[in-house]
Design a protein around this motif. Sequence first.
Motif, PDB file in Angstrom:
ATOM      1  N   ASN A 169       0.804  -1.292  -0.065  1.00  0.00           N
ATOM      2  CA  ASN A 169       0.094   0.107  -0.071  1.00  0.00           C
ATOM      3  C   ASN A 169       0.743   1.179  -0.104  1.00  0.00           C
ATOM      4  O   ASN A 169       0.525   2.350  -0.643  1.00  0.00           O
ATOM      5  CB  ASN A 169      -0.865  -0.036   1.194  1.00  0.00           C
ATOM      6  N   ILE A 170       1.844   1.235   0.703  1.00  0.00           N
ATOM      7  CA  ILE A 170       2.998   2.373   0.716  1.00  0.00           C
ATOM      8  C   ILE A 170       3.554   2.696  -0.654  1.00  0.00           C
ATOM      9  O   ILE A 170       3.565   3.660  -1.264  1.00  0.00           O
ATOM     10  CB  ILE A 170       4.181   2.172   1.793  1.00  0.00           C
ATOM     11  N   ILE A 171       3.791   1.495  -1.430  1.00  0.00           N
ATOM     12  CA  ILE A 171       4.275   1.434  -2.698  1.00  0.00           C
ATOM     13  C   ILE A 171       3.247   2.021  -3.770  1.00  0.00           C
ATOM     14  O   ILE A 171       3.639   2.962  -4.326  1.00  0.00           O
ATOM     15  CB  ILE A 171       4.792   0.360  -3.252  1.00  0.00           C
ATOM     16  N   ILE A 172       2.053   1.710  -3.439  1.00  0.00           N
ATOM     17  CA  ILE A 172       1.017   2.308  -4.463  1.00  0.00           C
ATOM     18  C   ILE A 172       0.900   3.607  -4.044  1.00  0.00           C
ATOM     19  O   ILE A 172       0.382   4.563  -5.024  1.00  0.00           O
ATOM     20  CB  ILE A 172      -0.218   1.449  -4.198  1.00  0.00           C
ATOM     21  N   ASP A 173       0.434   4.036  -2.764  1.00  0.00           N
ATOM     22  CA  ASP A 173       0.399   5.428  -2.308  1.00  0.00           C
ATOM     23  C   ASP A 173       1.524   6.298  -2.942  1.00  0.00           C
ATOM     24  O   ASP A 173       1.268   7.579  -3.247  1.00  0.00           O
ATOM     25  CB  ASP A 173       0.191   5.555  -0.733  1.00  0.00           C
ATOM     26  N   GLU A 174       2.828   5.722  -2.619  1.00  0.00           N
ATOM     27  CA  GLU A 174       3.730   6.787  -3.134  1.00  0.00           C
ATOM     28  C   GLU A 174       4.013   7.002  -4.656  1.00  0.00           C
ATOM     29  O   GLU A 174       4.188   8.028  -5.273  1.00  0.00           O
ATOM     30  CB  GLU A 174       5.122   6.352  -2.570  1.00  0.00           C
ATOM     31  N   ALA A 175       3.538   5.684  -5.257  1.00  0.00           N
ATOM     32  CA  ALA A 175       3.472   6.070  -6.843  1.00  0.00           C
ATOM     33  C   ALA A 175       2.184   6.700  -7.298  1.00  0.00           C
ATOM     34  O   ALA A 175       2.659   7.580  -8.273  1.00  0.00           O
ATOM     35  CB  ALA A 175       3.219   4.641  -7.403  1.00  0.00           C
TER      36      ALA A 175
END
Length: 357
Positions: A169-175
């Motif tokens: 989720n962190i990866i998706i949010d930062e992307a």
Amino acid sequence: MITRDIFKPILDSLNTAIVLVDSNLLLHYMNPAAEVLLSVSFDRSAGEPITHFFHEATETVKQLKQAVIQSNHYTKRHTEWQLLSGGHITVDYTVTPFGEKEGLILEIQPINRLLRISREEMLNTSHETTRNLVRGMAHEIKNPLGGIRGAAQLLARELPDSGLQEYTNIIIDEADRLRNLVDRMLGPNQLPRHNQLNIHEVLERVATIIHAESKDAITLIRDYDPSIPNILGDKELLIQALLNIVRNAMQSLLESSTPKGVIRLKTRIQRQFTIGRKHYPLVCRIDVLDNGPGIPARMIENIFYPMISGRAEGTGLGLTISQHLIHQHNGLIECQSEPGQTRFTLYLPMDKSHAEI
């Protein structure tokens, strides 16, 4: 006598400002172009010292007297004059001795317009180059971001432990955050839809938003000219352009804890104004003034470039977008700043049908 009647009609017809002074530097003649430039009337000023009408930082009187005594001429370029009327002009001028130590001829050429044209063309060229660079970088960034986001979503479905999805989720949010930042760097991608609008409706919408965001911590002063007719423009894009500027002023005042922070919204009609190489008989002038700490001198020339910000939390995109939006309306933004007063001035051309107002 310094002048001859036969020369007066010729001098009066020149666009170049011509001033004649006697050996004591007393005004003997000025043509209409000089009267307009110096904002004085020759009939009321004849016999006055020439330096009474403008002030120059250098030893002007000494140089003029030496030119009379030594009968030598000289030229000064890009010289700042402070006028008796209180304004400032930048001029090139040539001093030429006349007769046998009879006096001097001053040929004065204002270059404010030329400097503005040069500055605007340089700014527009730099802005276009920067936008092209940003667009190229944006596409290179967005393509892998889409791949990273998609891969993170697929990985999240395959993870045996749902608790590990916090990391995907962190990866998706930062992307997503980076994609939104890139979109903001590109700015609005729609073309303006020009319609007749009242510029004060735009300013009132901006004032309402700022009033709500500042929670009454900032005093907003309206200084409107109600005689300004409707102009052609895209209301939503103009709201965004002005909101970015006024919001910057608000944030500067709040972050600097300026006591009694004030933002003034001012509108006026300005006649005979040049934007780029195009002359407009009438433009709408909008001033956004605040009494904050000002913009540092090292930044003032670069504030319209992307990623340039004086705030720790700023993205440096607001003014870049505003400049682009105003440029889409064939307008211009200028900025002057010193501690205690920052002024952003927006010029929007008006329809030629209003030129007779």
